[in-house]
Design a protein around this motif. Structure first.
Motif, PDB file in Angstrom:
ATOM      1  N   GLU A 182      77.439   6.763   5.006  1.00 16.39           N
ATOM      2  CA  GLU A 182      78.676   7.531   4.825  1.00 16.39           C
ATOM      3  C   GLU A 182      78.410   9.031   4.776  1.00 16.39           C
ATOM      4  O   GLU A 182      79.295   9.832   5.107  1.00 16.39           O
ATOM      5  N   ALA A 183      77.197   9.415   4.399  1.00 16.28           N
ATOM      6  CA  ALA A 183      76.855  10.839   4.312  1.00 16.28           C
ATOM      7  C   ALA A 183      76.474  11.434   5.661  1.00 16.28           C
ATOM      8  O   ALA A 183      76.466  12.662   5.821  1.00 16.28           O
ATOM      9  N   LEU A 184      76.146  10.608   6.639  1.00 14.39           N
ATOM     10  CA  LEU A 184      75.626  11.121   7.905  1.00 14.39           C
ATOM     11  C   LEU A 184      76.610  11.985   8.696  1.00 14.39           C
ATOM     12  O   LEU A 184      76.201  13.003   9.274  1.00 14.39           O
ATOM     13  N   PRO A 185      77.903  11.634   8.787  1.00 18.69           N
ATOM     14  CA  PRO A 185      78.804  12.496   9.564  1.00 18.69           C
ATOM     15  C   PRO A 185      78.844  13.934   9.077  1.00 18.69           C
ATOM     16  O   PRO A 185      78.884  14.868   9.885  1.00 18.69           O
ATOM     17  N   ASP A 186      78.840  14.147   7.765  1.00 20.33           N
ATOM     18  CA  ASP A 186      78.837  15.519   7.247  1.00 20.33           C
ATOM     19  C   ASP A 186      77.547  16.239   7.613  1.00 20.33           C
ATOM     20  O   ASP A 186      77.566  17.432   7.951  1.00 20.33           O
ATOM     21  N   LEU A 187      76.412  15.534   7.556  1.00 20.84           N
ATOM     22  CA  LEU A 187      75.139  16.155   7.946  1.00 20.84           C
ATOM     23  C   LEU A 187      75.132  16.490   9.434  1.00 20.84           C
ATOM     24  O   LEU A 187      74.606  17.532   9.843  1.00 20.84           O
ATOM     25  N   ALA A 188      75.723  15.616  10.238  1.00 16.90           N
ATOM     26  CA  ALA A 188      75.775  15.867  11.676  1.00 16.90           C
ATOM     27  C   ALA A 188      76.609  17.103  11.994  1.00 16.90           C
ATOM     28  O   ALA A 188      76.279  17.875  12.899  1.00 16.90           O
ATOM     29  N   LEU A 189      77.675  17.307  11.246  1.00 16.55           N
ATOM     30  CA  LEU A 189      78.530  18.472  11.478  1.00 16.55           C
ATOM     31  C   LEU A 189      77.823  19.779  11.104  1.00 16.55           C
ATOM     32  O   LEU A 189      78.178  20.841  11.612  1.00 16.55           O
ATOM     33  N   GLU A 190      76.844  19.690  10.210  1.00 18.59           N
ATOM     34  CA  GLU A 190      76.119  20.888   9.795  1.00 18.59           C
ATOM     35  C   GLU A 190      75.006  21.263  10.756  1.00 18.59           C
ATOM     36  O   GLU A 190      74.400  22.323  10.623  1.00 18.59           O
ATOM     37  N   THR A 191      74.712  20.397  11.725  1.00 21.44           N
ATOM     38  CA  THR A 191      73.691  20.666  12.726  1.00 21.44           C
ATOM     39  C   THR A 191      74.312  20.468  14.110  1.00 21.44           C
ATOM     40  O   THR A 191      75.450  20.028  14.241  1.00 21.44           O
ATOM     41  N   GLU A 192      73.565  20.785  15.147  1.00 20.24           N
ATOM     42  CA  GLU A 192      74.089  20.601  16.493  1.00 20.24           C
ATOM     43  C   GLU A 192      73.923  19.165  16.981  1.00 20.24           C
ATOM     44  O   GLU A 192      74.648  18.698  17.849  1.00 20.24           O
ATOM     45  N   MET A 193      72.944  18.445  16.421  1.00 21.27           N
ATOM     46  CA  MET A 193      72.705  17.077  16.847  1.00 21.27           C
ATOM     47  C   MET A 193      71.974  16.321  15.753  1.00 21.27           C
ATOM     48  O   MET A 193      71.062  16.852  15.127  1.00 21.27           O
ATOM     49  N   LEU A 194      72.376  15.077  15.500  1.00 22.24           N
ATOM     50  CA  LEU A 194      71.688  14.199  14.564  1.00 22.24           C
ATOM     51  C   LEU A 194      71.237  12.966  15.338  1.00 22.24           C
ATOM     52  O   LEU A 194      72.051  12.263  15.927  1.00 22.24           O
TER      53      LEU A 194
END
Length: 231
Positions: free
Chosen positions: A149-161
């Motif tokens: 559930e935390a991954l989408p927010d982390l992805a938005l903070e970077t260009e690619m996850l």
């Protein structure tokens, strides 16, 4: 000495992938990284980008013990960079249990992203760590949920996850793998043949997909001494 496996280094698949994926999306690569090693290839491209005034940074949360500095150094050399220039911009945190990976993602990632401003976040080994955990499977599945559930927010903070999953029959048959796959926006599946590698890029939310056929190539062999100075 172990026989080296065929290794794919081509800008074609990276160009296609980066055109296919929108910023802030989550990618899951399934399969053998010796067939198509996206974590190292994307890292080297990000860190060797000649169009930038200074190289970007890459953050690895390595739960598969897969980071190989020699591999990135070799790829970077082909782009005219020295190992020191590239490897000093890679930040690595390793996890050896599912709880350690949960801690990295839930408690430490946001601070690391704020500090290092990575353009690429790589997370390796999530399904394997949780599937092969010493805790009961149902507890491992519950512990996985807040991480995903935390991954989408982390992805938005970077260009690619980018996440990876190793080929393991038990992992791929598990609910843990299904949940991890469901968390991805795009799935990358390389299939190796004797003379080529077919790569499928598939968007989970639609029928949009692309297929790329790559000719196998072998890396130039260099002695370890040539990488002295890298980390």
């Amino acid at each position: 000495m172990a026989k080296s496996r065929p290794y794919i280094w081509t800008s074609e698949v990276l160009d296609e992938l980066q055109a296919f994926v929108s910023p802030g999306e989550i990618i899951l690569q399934e399969g053998d990284l010796e067939t198509l090693d996206l974590p190292h290839l994307l890292s080297a491209r990000q860190l060797s980008d000649q169009g930038e005034e200074s190289p970007g940074t890459v953050l690895w949360l390595d739960g598969a013990n897969s980071f190989n500095p020699y591999r990135i150094a070799r790829i970077a050399r082909s782009g005219g960079k020295t190992p020191d220039e590239v490897l000093e911009s890679v930040y690595i945190s390793r996890a050896f249990t599912c709880y350690q990976m949960s801690s990295l993602v839930l408690e430490k990632s946001s601070g690391a992203i704020e500090k290092h401003d990575p353009q690429l976040l790589i997370i390796t080994g999530i399904p394997s760590l949780f599937c092969h955990s010493n805790i009961p499977r149902d507890e491992a599945e519950k512990a996985l949920d807040p991480l995903l559930e935390a991954l989408p927010d982390l992805a938005l903070e970077t260009e690619m996850l980018l996440m990876t999953s190793r080929p393991d029959g038990e992992v791929e048959r598990s609910e843990i793998f299904s949940k991890t796959e469901s968390a991805a926006d795009v799935v990358v599946k390389p299939v190796a043949g004797s003379r080529k590698v077919d790569v499928e890029l598939k968007r989970k939310s639609s029928n949009n997909h692309r297929e790329i056929s790559l000719t196998r190539s072998r890396p130039e062999t260099k002695p370890l001494e040539s990488y002295v100075g890298g980390r």
